[in-house]
Design a protein around this motif. Structure first.
Motif, PDB file in Angstrom:
ATOM      1  N   PRO A  11       8.656   3.019  -7.025  1.00 31.50           N
ATOM      2  CA  PRO A  11       7.573   2.918  -6.043  1.00 31.50           C
ATOM      3  C   PRO A  11       7.144   1.460  -5.952  1.00 31.50           C
ATOM      4  O   PRO A  11       7.021   0.788  -6.973  1.00 31.50           O
ATOM      5  CB  PRO A  11       6.458   3.781  -6.642  1.00 31.50           C
ATOM      6  N   GLY A  12       6.969   0.975  -4.743  1.00 27.66           N
ATOM      7  CA  GLY A  12       6.522  -0.411  -4.588  1.00 27.66           C
ATOM      8  C   GLY A  12       7.635  -1.430  -4.658  1.00 27.66           C
ATOM      9  O   GLY A  12       7.396  -2.635  -4.609  1.00 27.66           O
ATOM     10  N   THR A  35       9.882  10.502   3.091  1.00 27.33           N
ATOM     11  CA  THR A  35       9.232  11.740   2.642  1.00 27.33           C
ATOM     12  C   THR A  35       7.762  11.485   2.313  1.00 27.33           C
ATOM     13  O   THR A  35       6.911  12.334   2.570  1.00 27.33           O
ATOM     14  CB  THR A  35       9.962  12.337   1.427  1.00 27.33           C
ATOM     15  N   GLY A  36       7.443  10.287   1.773  1.00 33.67           N
ATOM     16  CA  GLY A  36       6.044   9.954   1.489  1.00 33.67           C
ATOM     17  C   GLY A  36       5.214   9.969   2.768  1.00 33.67           C
ATOM     18  O   GLY A  36       4.121  10.547   2.810  1.00 33.67           O
ATOM     19  N   LEU A  56       4.778  13.547   4.017  1.00 30.80           N
ATOM     20  CA  LEU A  56       3.798  14.288   3.212  1.00 30.80           C
ATOM     21  C   LEU A  56       2.378  13.810   3.513  1.00 30.80           C
ATOM     22  O   LEU A  56       1.456  14.623   3.644  1.00 30.80           O
ATOM     23  CB  LEU A  56       4.103  14.140   1.727  1.00 30.80           C
ATOM     24  N   TYR A 114      -0.315  17.038  -6.279  1.00 34.10           N
ATOM     25  CA  TYR A 114       0.809  16.352  -6.932  1.00 34.10           C
ATOM     26  C   TYR A 114       0.774  14.869  -6.581  1.00 34.10           C
ATOM     27  O   TYR A 114       0.950  14.008  -7.437  1.00 34.10           O
ATOM     28  CB  TYR A 114       2.157  16.914  -6.452  1.00 34.10           C
ATOM     29  N   MET A 115       0.559  14.588  -5.310  1.00 29.38           N
ATOM     30  CA  MET A 115       0.593  13.200  -4.846  1.00 29.38           C
ATOM     31  C   MET A 115      -0.538  12.392  -5.464  1.00 29.38           C
ATOM     32  O   MET A 115      -0.338  11.264  -5.905  1.00 29.38           O
ATOM     33  CB  MET A 115       0.506  13.159  -3.321  1.00 29.38           C
ATOM     34  N   GLY A 155       0.282  11.352  -8.797  1.00 33.30           N
ATOM     35  CA  GLY A 155       1.490  10.534  -8.921  1.00 33.30           C
ATOM     36  C   GLY A 155       2.669  11.338  -9.436  1.00 33.30           C
ATOM     37  O   GLY A 155       3.657  10.777  -9.893  1.00 33.30           O
ATOM     38  N   ASP A 156       2.549  12.674  -9.388  1.00 30.22           N
ATOM     39  CA  ASP A 156       3.651  13.538  -9.804  1.00 30.22           C
ATOM     40  C   ASP A 156       4.521  13.889  -8.598  1.00 30.22           C
ATOM     41  O   ASP A 156       4.109  13.704  -7.456  1.00 30.22           O
ATOM     42  CB  ASP A 156       3.111  14.830 -10.427  1.00 30.22           C
ATOM     43  N   LEU A 157       5.690  14.447  -8.870  1.00 29.84           N
ATOM     44  CA  LEU A 157       6.585  14.828  -7.784  1.00 29.84           C
ATOM     45  C   LEU A 157       6.185  16.178  -7.209  1.00 29.84           C
ATOM     46  O   LEU A 157       5.820  17.093  -7.938  1.00 29.84           O
ATOM     47  CB  LEU A 157       8.032  14.895  -8.269  1.00 29.84           C
ATOM     48  N   ILE A 179      10.318  19.877  -0.967  1.00 27.05           N
ATOM     49  CA  ILE A 179      10.764  18.619  -0.372  1.00 27.05           C
ATOM     50  C   ILE A 179      12.188  18.752   0.176  1.00 27.05           C
ATOM     51  O   ILE A 179      12.525  18.189   1.218  1.00 27.05           O
ATOM     52  CB  ILE A 179      10.614  17.475  -1.406  1.00 27.05           C
ATOM     53  N   GLY A 238      12.601   7.466  -0.138  1.00 23.28           N
ATOM     54  CA  GLY A 238      11.778   8.333  -0.987  1.00 23.28           C
ATOM     55  C   GLY A 238      12.450   9.659  -1.296  1.00 23.28           C
ATOM     56  O   GLY A 238      11.848  10.532  -1.921  1.00 23.28           O
ATOM     57  N   PHE A 239      13.670   9.820  -0.885  1.00 23.87           N
ATOM     58  CA  PHE A 239      14.461  11.022  -1.136  1.00 23.87           C
ATOM     59  C   PHE A 239      15.914  10.617  -1.217  1.00 23.87           C
ATOM     60  O   PHE A 239      16.349   9.835  -0.384  1.00 23.87           O
ATOM     61  CB  PHE A 239      14.252  12.041  -0.009  1.00 23.87           C
ATOM     62  N   ARG A 299      -4.084   3.366  -0.364  1.00 19.80           N
ATOM     63  CA  ARG A 299      -3.608   4.728  -0.606  1.00 19.80           C
ATOM     64  C   ARG A 299      -4.279   5.290  -1.850  1.00 19.80           C
ATOM     65  O   ARG A 299      -4.489   4.594  -2.824  1.00 19.80           O
ATOM     66  CB  ARG A 299      -2.086   4.702  -0.817  1.00 19.80           C
ATOM     67  N   ASP A 359      -3.124   6.985  -4.129  1.00 22.71           N
ATOM     68  CA  ASP A 359      -2.310   6.919  -5.354  1.00 22.71           C
ATOM     69  C   ASP A 359      -1.949   5.485  -5.757  1.00 22.71           C
ATOM     70  O   ASP A 359      -1.136   5.283  -6.645  1.00 22.71           O
ATOM     71  CB  ASP A 359      -1.051   7.779  -5.213  1.00 22.71           C
ATOM     72  N   ARG A 388       3.403   7.106 -11.812  1.00 25.90           N
ATOM     73  CA  ARG A 388       4.513   7.117 -10.848  1.00 25.90           C
ATOM     74  C   ARG A 388       5.721   6.370 -11.411  1.00 25.90           C
ATOM     75  O   ARG A 388       6.867   6.774 -11.193  1.00 25.90           O
ATOM     76  CB  ARG A 388       4.071   6.511  -9.518  1.00 25.90           C
TER      77      ARG A 388
HETATM   78  P1  ADP Z   1       6.092   5.532  -3.547  1.00 25.05           P
HETATM   79  O1  ADP Z   1       5.295   4.333  -3.167  1.00 25.05           O
HETATM   80  O2  ADP Z   1       5.707   6.117  -4.863  1.00 25.05           O
HETATM   81  O3  ADP Z   1       7.563   5.342  -3.341  1.00 25.05           O
HETATM   82  P2  ADP Z   1       6.030   7.562  -1.440  1.00 25.05           P
HETATM   83  O4  ADP Z   1       5.206   7.204  -0.282  1.00 25.05           O
HETATM   84  O5  ADP Z   1       7.515   7.563  -1.288  1.00 25.05           O
HETATM   85  O6  ADP Z   1       5.554   6.612  -2.595  1.00 25.05           O
HETATM   86  O7  ADP Z   1       5.612   8.995  -2.033  1.00 25.05           O
HETATM   87  C1  ADP Z   1       4.274   9.284  -2.377  1.00 25.05           C
HETATM   88  C2  ADP Z   1       4.202  10.592  -3.147  1.00 25.05           C
HETATM   89  O8  ADP Z   1       4.754  11.658  -2.365  1.00 25.05           O
HETATM   90  C3  ADP Z   1       4.991  10.639  -4.454  1.00 25.05           C
HETATM   91  O9  ADP Z   1       4.270  10.097  -5.551  1.00 25.05           O
HETATM   92  C4  ADP Z   1       5.238  12.156  -4.608  1.00 25.05           C
HETATM   93  O10 ADP Z   1       4.089  12.825  -5.056  1.00 25.05           O
HETATM   94  C5  ADP Z   1       5.477  12.585  -3.174  1.00 25.05           C
HETATM   95  N1  ADP Z   1       6.917  12.538  -2.815  1.00 25.05           N
HETATM   96  C6  ADP Z   1       7.498  11.728  -1.894  1.00 25.05           C
HETATM   97  N2  ADP Z   1       8.831  11.934  -1.840  1.00 25.05           N
HETATM   98  C7  ADP Z   1       9.108  12.894  -2.756  1.00 25.05           C
HETATM   99  C8  ADP Z   1      10.305  13.540  -3.200  1.00 25.05           C
HETATM  100  N3  ADP Z   1      11.514  13.230  -2.689  1.00 25.05           N
HETATM  101  N4  ADP Z   1      10.199  14.494  -4.170  1.00 25.05           N
HETATM  102  C9  ADP Z   1       9.012  14.829  -4.703  1.00 25.05           C
HETATM  103  N5  ADP Z   1       7.849  14.257  -4.342  1.00 25.05           N
HETATM  104  C10 ADP Z   1       7.884  13.299  -3.380  1.00 25.05           C
END
Ligand code: ADP
Ligand code: ZN
Length: 208
Positions: A9-10, A31-32, A35, A52-53, A56-58, A64, A85-86, A154, A156, A165
């Protein structure tokens, strides 16, 4: 061009994805972002994902994987896509392989943007996003550099959640680096440099 973006992340995945999308006219599947939009709209998916978000958990794999599988059926992804993100777990990577072979649209590359964890903590806690266009800025930007929209942090991007994360990344996502290396798809780029220089390297590495 079908690309998977890997990196903590980041690391700058979103920034590089935005430029790739512009240059190659392919679909950006973040995906972020998907979501966060669902959370904002209060859809059942958003309600399920929010806790979850925030921690900072998945979000669970089945949720997803369903979301991405559906998105890949959209016509705009036929010209190519960049997944940002996926996948984030081995189960997601395996599901993606299965779906892409079903669609007969194999990956061209898995692009890894590498940045050290301590650099990441500094980046994310000072990161700000534009409410209007989603553009990424820093704590010194009072308004969006692109559209003058209002900037926000954000939920998170606080230090405790950022550290979680990063742990989650190391445990669940970093193993995918070897997975894609094994498929001979891995392209690694040093992400701890000016985003423009990083992008030059990306275009060279992908022969764009
Ligand atoms: P990051 O800056 O952590 O890369 P993202 O914007 O990609 O952030 O994702 C933010 C949050 O969305 C993640 O911390 C997680 O909770 C959820 N998320 C995003 N993509 C996925 C994924 N492929 N599987 C599970 N959770 C996901
Ligand atoms: Zn903006």
């Amino acid at each position: 061009m079908n690309i998977v973006l890997l990196g903590a992340p980041g690391a700058g995945k979103g920034t590089q994805a935005a430029q790739l999308v512009e240059k190659c006219a392919i679909a950006h599947i973040s995906t972020g972002d998907m979501l966060r939009a669902a959370v904002k709209e209060g859809t059942p998916l958003g309600q399920k994902a929010k806790s979850y978000m925030d921690a900072g958990d998945l979000v669970p794999d089945d949720v997803i994987i369903g979301l991405v599988t559906e998105r890949l059926q959209d016509a705009d992804t036929k010209a190519g896509f960049i997944l940002d993100g996926f996948p984030r777990t081995s189960a997601q990577a395996v599901a993606l392989d299965a779906e892409l072979s079903k669609l007969d649209r194999p990956l061209d590359a898995a692009l890894l943007i590498s940045v050290e964890p301590e650099v990441i903590v500094g980046r994310l806690t000072s990161r700000r996003m534009c409410k209007e266009c989603g553009c990424i800025g820093t704590a010194t930007d009072t308004v969006c550099p692109k559209c003058s929209g209002e900037m926000y942090q954000r939920d998170d991007d606080n230090e405790a959640t950022v550290r979680n994360r990063l742990d989650v990344y190391e445990k669940s996502t970093a193993p995918l680096i070897d997975y894609y290396r094994g498929c001979d798809l891995l392209v690694e780029i040093d992400g701890d440099r000016d985003p423009k220089i990083v992008f030059e390297d990306v275009t060279k590495a992908l022969s764009l």
